[in-house]
Scaffold this motif. Structure first.
Motif, short mmCIF file in Angstrom:
data_model
loop_
_atom_site.label_atom_id
_atom_site.label_comp_id
_atom_site.label_asym_id
_atom_site.label_seq_id
_atom_site.Cartn_x
_atom_site.Cartn_y
_atom_site.Cartn_z
N ILE A 153 0.85 -1.20 0.00
CA ILE A 153 0.00 0.00 0.00
C ILE A 153 0.88 1.25 0.00
O ILE A 153 1.71 1.43 0.88
CB ILE A 153 -0.94 0.01 1.23
N LEU A 185 -2.02 5.05 2.86
CA LEU A 185 -3.11 4.53 3.70
C LEU A 185 -4.33 5.44 3.69
O LEU A 185 -5.41 5.01 4.11
CB LEU A 185 -2.61 4.35 5.14
N PRO A 234 -7.30 4.52 -1.55
CA PRO A 234 -7.42 3.09 -1.85
C PRO A 234 -6.09 2.49 -2.33
O PRO A 234 -5.30 3.17 -2.97
CB PRO A 234 -8.46 3.05 -2.98
N ASP A 235 -5.85 1.23 -1.95
CA ASP A 235 -4.65 0.54 -2.45
C ASP A 235 -4.89 0.13 -3.90
O ASP A 235 -5.96 -0.35 -4.26
CB ASP A 235 -4.34 -0.69 -1.59
N HIS A 271 -8.24 -2.99 -6.38
CA HIS A 271 -8.04 -2.66 -4.97
C HIS A 271 -8.07 -3.98 -4.20
O HIS A 271 -9.12 -4.60 -4.05
CB HIS A 271 -9.12 -1.71 -4.47
N LEU A 309 -7.23 -4.93 -0.93
CA LEU A 309 -7.76 -5.06 0.44
C LEU A 309 -9.27 -5.29 0.48
O LEU A 309 -9.74 -6.17 1.21
CB LEU A 309 -7.39 -3.83 1.26
N SER A 345 -7.43 2.87 2.24
CA SER A 345 -6.94 1.53 2.52
C SER A 345 -6.70 1.30 4.02
O SER A 345 -6.82 0.17 4.49
CB SER A 345 -5.65 1.27 1.75
N VAL A 375 -10.00 0.13 5.36
CA VAL A 375 -10.28 -1.25 4.95
C VAL A 375 -9.37 -2.21 5.72
O VAL A 375 -9.79 -3.32 6.09
CB VAL A 375 -10.08 -1.42 3.44
N LEU A 376 -8.13 -1.80 5.98
CA LEU A 376 -7.20 -2.62 6.76
C LEU A 376 -7.75 -2.85 8.17
O LEU A 376 -7.67 -3.96 8.70
CB LEU A 376 -5.84 -1.93 6.83
#
Length: 203
Positions: A101, A104, A107-108, A124, A126, A176, A179-180
């Motif tokens: 990533i 952060l 989006p990844d 994406h 994740l 991201s 989402v992580l």
């Protein structure tokens, strides 16, 4: 910052482990009283008002909270919203990398050598992993839910697919880091439920 988000998720789950256990026990109790619930549905199928009253009495008698399984999700929402605001506004997180990533706060993105409908030539990762983790979480939760009729089982199977897909669509363009957090939380919930199920079987 990525490790900090993961450690924050661990800390939140440790603090809420008692509520998670109560939620699991609530689902177990609902499963135990399912035969009584089906008898009441058959007995008062033409009288919804009477059925609701009898169901409430059944919950009171067996000390069952039908909404107990939703507690962990409801408690996560204020944390989720706060983290979202922090990721969007914090200067420190702009450009903060973690594993593959690059940022952060966005989006990844991984480039792919071909183009997909609605997605393009970027994925994406994740959110896709989160969908898989949530599918396993829903599958495990469905085993604890009371369902004896064919219609209820079909609804559970449908929700087991639609719920993760909906969240994946919702989270696909989220930062991201957020989402992580949700992915880590989902994995921890799966692990906790697995351990609780084993303890229940042993006991």
């Amino acid at each position: 910052w990525g490790l900090a988000i993961i450690m924050l998720t661990f800390l939140i789950n440790i603090v809420h482990c008692h509520l998670t256990r109560k939620s699991f026990m609530s689902m177990q109790k609902i499963q135990e009283v399912q035969p009584h619930m089906e008898k009441l549905r058959a007995l008062h199928k033409d009288n919804p008002k009477k059925l609701n009253k009898e169901m409430a009495e059944l919950y009171r008698q067996y000390k069952v909270n039908p909404l107990g399984g939703c507690l962990p999700l409801l408690i996560q929402m204020p944390i989720f919203i706060s983290l979202y605001q922090g990721l969007m506004r914090s200067i420190e997180l702009k450009g903060a990398s973690f594993l593959w990533i690059k940022d952060l706060s966005s989006p990844d993105v991984i480039n792919i050598p071909f183009t997909l409908p609605l997605i393009g030539n970027q994925l994406h990762i994740l959110p896709l992993r989160m969908v898989v983790a949530m599918f396993f979480q829903q599958r495990m939760s469905s085993k604890n839910m009371a369902s004896s009729t064919r219609e209820q089982k079909q609804q559970q199977k449908l929700m087991m697919i639609l719920f993760p897909v909906f969240f994946g669509f919702l989270f696909y363009n989220f930062p991201s880091g957020l989402v992580l957090y949700w992915l880590t939380n989902t994995i921890l919930m799966v692990i906790e439920h697995t351990m609780m199920r084993k303890k229940t079987v042993i006991s």
